[in-house]
Write an enzyme that holds these catalytic residues in place. Structure first.
Site, PDB file in Angstrom:
ATOM      1  N   LYS A  13       0.834  -1.213   0.000  1.00 31.89           N
ATOM      2  CA  LYS A  13       0.000   0.000   0.000  1.00 31.89           C
ATOM      3  C   LYS A  13       0.868   1.262   0.000  1.00 31.89           C
ATOM      4  O   LYS A  13       0.620   2.181  -0.762  1.00 31.89           O
ATOM      5  CB  LYS A  13      -0.927   0.030   1.235  1.00 31.89           C
ATOM      6  CG  LYS A  13      -1.851  -1.171   1.376  1.00 31.89           C
ATOM      7  CD  LYS A  13      -2.829  -0.998   2.528  1.00 31.89           C
ATOM      8  CE  LYS A  13      -2.189  -0.970   3.902  1.00 31.89           C
ATOM      9  NZ  LYS A  13      -1.587  -2.252   4.337  1.00 31.89           N
ATOM     10  N   ARG A  87      -9.472   0.790   9.202  1.00 28.46           N
ATOM     11  CA  ARG A  87      -9.079  -0.574   9.542  1.00 28.46           C
ATOM     12  C   ARG A  87     -10.158  -1.282  10.342  1.00 28.46           C
ATOM     13  O   ARG A  87      -9.982  -2.446  10.702  1.00 28.46           O
ATOM     14  CB  ARG A  87      -7.799  -0.549  10.373  1.00 28.46           C
ATOM     15  CG  ARG A  87      -6.514  -0.842   9.589  1.00 28.46           C
ATOM     16  CD  ARG A  87      -5.382  -0.694  10.582  1.00 28.46           C
ATOM     17  NE  ARG A  87      -4.151  -1.344  10.290  1.00 28.46           N
ATOM     18  CZ  ARG A  87      -3.105  -0.780   9.697  1.00 28.46           C
ATOM     19  NH1 ARG A  87      -3.190   0.428   9.217  1.00 28.46           N
ATOM     20  NH2 ARG A  87      -1.978  -1.442   9.574  1.00 28.46           N
ATOM     21  N   ARG A 126      11.975  -6.442   4.739  1.00 33.53           N
ATOM     22  CA  ARG A 126      12.010  -4.990   4.957  1.00 33.53           C
ATOM     23  C   ARG A 126      12.821  -4.685   6.225  1.00 33.53           C
ATOM     24  O   ARG A 126      13.620  -3.756   6.254  1.00 33.53           O
ATOM     25  CB  ARG A 126      10.571  -4.480   5.103  1.00 33.53           C
ATOM     26  CG  ARG A 126      10.452  -3.001   5.416  1.00 33.53           C
ATOM     27  CD  ARG A 126       9.056  -2.490   5.210  1.00 33.53           C
ATOM     28  NE  ARG A 126       8.154  -2.827   6.299  1.00 33.53           N
ATOM     29  CZ  ARG A 126       6.840  -2.571   6.303  1.00 33.53           C
ATOM     30  NH1 ARG A 126       6.278  -2.016   5.262  1.00 33.53           N
ATOM     31  NH2 ARG A 126       6.094  -2.891   7.320  1.00 33.53           N
ATOM     32  N   ARG A 138      11.492  -1.377  11.880  1.00 35.29           N
ATOM     33  CA  ARG A 138      10.293  -0.964  12.612  1.00 35.29           C
ATOM     34  C   ARG A 138      10.089  -1.897  13.790  1.00 35.29           C
ATOM     35  O   ARG A 138      10.319  -3.106  13.677  1.00 35.29           O
ATOM     36  CB  ARG A 138       9.077  -1.087  11.677  1.00 35.29           C
ATOM     37  CG  ARG A 138       8.726   0.187  10.970  1.00 35.29           C
ATOM     38  CD  ARG A 138       7.635  -0.019   9.969  1.00 35.29           C
ATOM     39  NE  ARG A 138       6.399  -0.559  10.526  1.00 35.29           N
ATOM     40  CZ  ARG A 138       5.255  -0.618   9.872  1.00 35.29           C
ATOM     41  NH1 ARG A 138       5.191  -0.160   8.639  1.00 35.29           N
ATOM     42  NH2 ARG A 138       4.182  -1.117  10.429  1.00 35.29           N
ATOM     43  N   ARG A 149      -0.458  -8.593  13.903  1.00 36.46           N
ATOM     44  CA  ARG A 149      -0.930  -7.649  12.880  1.00 36.46           C
ATOM     45  C   ARG A 149      -1.783  -8.360  11.840  1.00 36.46           C
ATOM     46  O   ARG A 149      -2.800  -7.834  11.389  1.00 36.46           O
ATOM     47  CB  ARG A 149       0.264  -6.962  12.209  1.00 36.46           C
ATOM     48  CG  ARG A 149       0.918  -5.930  13.114  1.00 36.46           C
ATOM     49  CD  ARG A 149       2.340  -5.612  12.686  1.00 36.46           C
ATOM     50  NE  ARG A 149       2.408  -4.872  11.436  1.00 36.46           N
ATOM     51  CZ  ARG A 149       3.509  -4.759  10.715  1.00 36.46           C
ATOM     52  NH1 ARG A 149       4.648  -5.327  11.110  1.00 36.46           N
ATOM     53  NH2 ARG A 149       3.499  -4.060   9.600  1.00 36.46           N
TER      54      ARG A 149
HETATM   55  P1  AMP Z   1       0.911   0.459   9.290  1.00 39.03           P
HETATM   56  O1  AMP Z   1       2.088   1.356   9.101  1.00 39.03           O
HETATM   57  O2  AMP Z   1      -0.275   0.874   8.470  1.00 39.03           O
HETATM   58  O3  AMP Z   1       1.261  -0.988   9.110  1.00 39.03           O
HETATM   59  O4  AMP Z   1       0.449   0.628  10.807  1.00 39.03           O
HETATM   60  C1  AMP Z   1       1.330   0.325  11.884  1.00 39.03           C
HETATM   61  C2  AMP Z   1       0.545   0.217  13.173  1.00 39.03           C
HETATM   62  O5  AMP Z   1      -0.082   1.465  13.474  1.00 39.03           O
HETATM   63  C3  AMP Z   1      -0.603  -0.789  13.178  1.00 39.03           C
HETATM   64  O6  AMP Z   1      -0.177  -2.106  13.434  1.00 39.03           O
HETATM   65  C4  AMP Z   1      -1.477  -0.228  14.299  1.00 39.03           C
HETATM   66  O7  AMP Z   1      -0.909  -0.480  15.565  1.00 39.03           O
HETATM   67  C5  AMP Z   1      -1.363   1.263  14.054  1.00 39.03           C
HETATM   68  N1  AMP Z   1      -2.383   1.736  13.088  1.00 39.03           N
HETATM   69  C6  AMP Z   1      -2.161   2.283  11.866  1.00 39.03           C
HETATM   70  N2  AMP Z   1      -3.313   2.621  11.271  1.00 39.03           N
HETATM   71  C7  AMP Z   1      -4.298   2.281  12.129  1.00 39.03           C
HETATM   72  C8  AMP Z   1      -5.708   2.358  12.076  1.00 39.03           C
HETATM   73  N3  AMP Z   1      -6.340   2.869  11.011  1.00 39.03           N
HETATM   74  N4  AMP Z   1      -6.405   1.903  13.150  1.00 39.03           N
HETATM   75  C9  AMP Z   1      -5.787   1.405  14.233  1.00 39.03           C
HETATM   76  N5  AMP Z   1      -4.467   1.274  14.348  1.00 39.03           N
HETATM   77  C10 AMP Z   1      -3.708   1.716  13.304  1.00 39.03           C
END
Ligand code: AMP
Length: 191
Positions: A13, A87, A126, A138, A149
């Site tokens: 994404k 989400r 990554r 990360r 996740r």
């Molecule tokens: P991402 O970078 O999109 O993989 O997000 C990393 C982490 O941020 C996720 O595993 C959640 O802990 C938090 N996070 C990101 N976006 C959301 C969302 N829309 N709702 C809830 N938690 C989020």
């Protein structure tokens, strides 16, 4: 044009959002990036979400909806790419209300389909690459958090596929293809 890129962690994404930013002057709204920035800068909110994020769980709807709301108030340029948001079903409903409030509409929801094996491989790579390039991985790019996740994706986020399908704006594409092919599929959806 406002679009959602929907898909599990590691689906690509962020990569595709970056290309849309360059080619279509769109604005990438990644809640993950916003939360990591809050964590790094040590804001109250950042401290509150750090542990939850590191474990791989979702932070509260209230926090991410608040982050998105703030961004919708600014410049819209070529439109918004929602990356990693919504989400949950509650976030999807909140996004519909917010778009209404700001006089905007949702033009497309693109689901990027990738199987679990590839996701795990991509994410662990990554993490390795980040370290090899002298940076740090990360905190949630490890096998344990990744399991959480993925579970969060299947339990809390995948119901959005049915939700947007029922609304008639879902298109599913093959996220396993090369980055250029995925970009071309997205371009053909957006026209
Ligand atoms: P991402 O970078 O999109 O993989 O997000 C990393 C982490 O941020 C996720 O595993 C959640 O802990 C938090 N996070 C990101 N976006 C959301 C969302 N829309 N709702 C809830 N938690 C989020």
């Amino acid at each position: 044009m406002n679009i959602i890129l929907l898909g599990p962690p590691g689906a690509g994404k962020g990569t595709q959002a970056g290309r849309l930013v360059e080619k279509r002057n769109m604005i990438q709204l990644s809640t993950g990036d916003m939360l990591r920035a809050a964590k790094t800068s040590g804001t109250e909110m950042g401290k509150k979400v750090a542990e939850v994020m590191d474990r791989g769980e979702l932070v509260t709807d209230e926090i991410v909806i608040g982050l998105i709301r703030e961004r919708l108030e600014g410049d819209k340029k070529g439109g918004f790419i929602f990356d990693g948001f919504p989400r949950t079903l509650a976030q999807a409903d909140a996004l519909a209300d917010l778009l209404d409030e700001f006089g905007e509409k949702l033009d497309a929801v693109i689901e990027m389909q990738v199987n679990d094996e590839v996701l795990v491989e991509r994410i662990l790579n990554r993490a390795k690459e980040a370290v090899a390039n002298g940076g740090t991985a990360r905190a949630d790019d490890n096998e344990e958090s990744l399991k959480v996740r993925l579970m969060a994706y299947y339990k809390q986020t995948s119901p959005l596929i049915g939700y947007y399908h029922a609304k008639g704006n879902l298109t599913s594409i093959d996220g396993l293809a090369s980055m250029d092919e995925v970009e071309a599929s997205i371009a053909s959806v957006l026209g």
